[in-house]
Design an enzyme around this catalytic site. Structure first.
Site, PDB file in Angstrom:
ATOM      1  N   GLU A  49       0.799  -1.153   0.095  1.00  0.00           N
ATOM      2  CA  GLU A  49      -0.131  -0.106   0.042  1.00  0.00           C
ATOM      3  C   GLU A  49       0.748   1.213   0.052  1.00  0.00           C
ATOM      4  OE1 GLU A  49      -4.067   0.491   1.762  1.00  0.00           O
ATOM      5  OE2 GLU A  49      -2.932   1.391   3.460  1.00  0.00           O
ATOM      6  N   LYS A  51       0.877   4.611   1.241  1.00  0.00           N
ATOM      7  CA  LYS A  51       0.147   5.515   2.237  1.00  0.00           C
ATOM      8  C   LYS A  51       0.941   6.391   2.743  1.00  0.00           C
ATOM      9  CE  LYS A  51      -1.041   3.220   5.841  1.00  0.00           C
ATOM     10  NZ  LYS A  51      -1.532   2.427   7.010  1.00  0.00           N
ATOM     11  N   LYS A 111      -8.158   2.625  -2.521  1.00  0.00           N
ATOM     12  CA  LYS A 111      -8.452   2.488  -1.292  1.00  0.00           C
ATOM     13  C   LYS A 111      -8.837   3.851  -0.596  1.00  0.00           C
ATOM     14  CE  LYS A 111      -7.090   0.736   3.125  1.00  0.00           C
ATOM     15  NZ  LYS A 111      -5.773  -0.046   4.215  1.00  0.00           N
ATOM     16  N   GLU A 164     -14.438  -4.523   3.267  1.00  0.00           N
ATOM     17  CA  GLU A 164     -13.794  -4.611   4.449  1.00  0.00           C
ATOM     18  C   GLU A 164     -14.607  -4.954   5.575  1.00  0.00           C
ATOM     19  OE1 GLU A 164     -10.304  -2.145   5.185  1.00  0.00           O
ATOM     20  OE2 GLU A 164     -11.442  -1.339   6.868  1.00  0.00           O
ATOM     21  N   ASN A 185     -10.173  -6.226   8.554  1.00  0.00           N
ATOM     22  CA  ASN A 185      -9.159  -5.316   9.006  1.00  0.00           C
ATOM     23  C   ASN A 185      -8.934  -5.555  10.651  1.00  0.00           C
ATOM     24  OD1 ASN A 185      -7.613  -2.913   9.488  1.00  0.00           O
ATOM     25  ND2 ASN A 185      -9.319  -1.522   8.563  1.00  0.00           N
ATOM     26  N   GLU A 216      -5.740  -7.362   6.962  1.00  0.00           N
ATOM     27  CA  GLU A 216      -5.257  -5.857   6.707  1.00  0.00           C
ATOM     28  C   GLU A 216      -5.100  -5.360   8.185  1.00  0.00           C
ATOM     29  OE1 GLU A 216      -8.952  -5.309   3.833  1.00  0.00           O
ATOM     30  OE2 GLU A 216      -8.425  -3.749   5.209  1.00  0.00           O
ATOM     31  N   SER A 217      -3.941  -4.479   8.159  1.00  0.00           N
ATOM     32  CA  SER A 217      -3.350  -3.713   9.250  1.00  0.00           C
ATOM     33  C   SER A 217      -2.837  -4.565  10.212  1.00  0.00           C
ATOM     34  CB  SER A 217      -4.616  -2.958   9.843  1.00  0.00           C
ATOM     35  OG  SER A 217      -5.362  -2.222   9.153  1.00  0.00           O
TER      36      SER A 217
END
Length: 259
Positions: A49, A51, A111, A164, A185, A216-217
């Site tokens: 990603e 970001k 996203k 998500e 997430n 994710e995350s």
């Protein structure tokens, strides 16, 4: 009482009204499937990603050379690239998708805090292959259409949908939709707290019913990936750890080669 999900949604409404998604550059999309890229990956499928900032950590990378960053991610072996386009909390911009599309051949995920078909149209025009939708935003009534209609809107634009979730109830709702991928997430968007056990808790109790699952995350190391893979996750969306790395290509390569 309002929490961070409400703040994100309210600011997204403002961004849409300000016309931030109506001035995007039109770029022909490379016909790539993020879902197929994950299923057919010979190594660990990493969605890397872009970001530049996050609400929890502030600025992640001052070097804003997007072209170099996405090329490094692709060379490192990423199965796909996620581009954060949310402007107010993540320093994103819709133009990043078009800029990345010209540089790489892997599937691109847009996203954002997507509430409107206007944003889906922007993703399509910019050359994205997939969009991220968030179940909690539908449950709270922020989106202009219901979740299935938004997914169908994406499909009509030849975009896949990554839906998500964070809770078991959201997961049970998501697997009944025609979403192409389900993202779990590990970050609670209400509080911004992260716990990798979220993926484990959901997948231990519930079957994905044939859906491709993306964790994710909070994923930082090969050990994190191996743990989540054992829990049932098939792909991994990683932003902060990659964007903070001194060498992006080598960090992606390390994660892709997790053993």
């Amino acid at each position: 009482m309002a929490d961070y999900i409400d703040l994100l949604a309210q600011d997204a409404v403002k961004s849409i009204k300000e016309g931030r998604y109506e001035t995007c550059t039109k770029v022909a999309a490379t016909p790539k499937s993020l879902k197929k890229a994950i299923i057919n990956a010979r190594r660990i499928p990493i969605i890397s990603e872009v970001k530049f900032a996050s609400p929890s950590e502030g600025t992640l990378r001052k070097n804003g050379d997007l072209k170099k960053i996405v090329r490094s991610m692709e060379k490192g072996g990423a199965a796909g690239i996620s581009i954060l386009t949310e402007p107010k909390h993540f320093s994103g911009h819709i133009k990043f998708v078009a800029e990345a599309r010209i540089q790489v051949d892997v599937p691109i995920l847009m996203k954002d805090i997507i509430l409107s078909p206007v944003q889906i149209e922007a993703a399509s025009r910019s050359g994205a292959n997939a969009i991220l939708l968030i179940q909690a935003l539908f449950d709270r009534g922020y989106c202009e259409l219901d979740v299935q209609s938004m997914i169908e809107q994406a499909h009509s634009k030849n975009l896949e949908a990554l839906l998500e979730v964070h809770t078991e109830n959201e997961f049970l709702t998501a697997v009944k939709t025609s979403a192409d991928l389900i993202g779990i997430n590990n970050r609670d968007l209400k509080t911004l707290q992260v716990n990798l056990e979220v993926t484990k808790r959901i997948l231990t109790k519930h079957s994905p019913e044939g859906k491709v699952i993306v964790s994710e995350s909070g994923i930082n190391t090969p050990q994190d990936i191996l743990y989540l893979n054992e829990c049932g996750a098939q792909a991994f969306l990683i932003g902060t750890a990659i964007m903070k790395a001194g060498n992006i290509r080598e960090k992606v390569k390390q994660l892709v080669e997790s053993t």
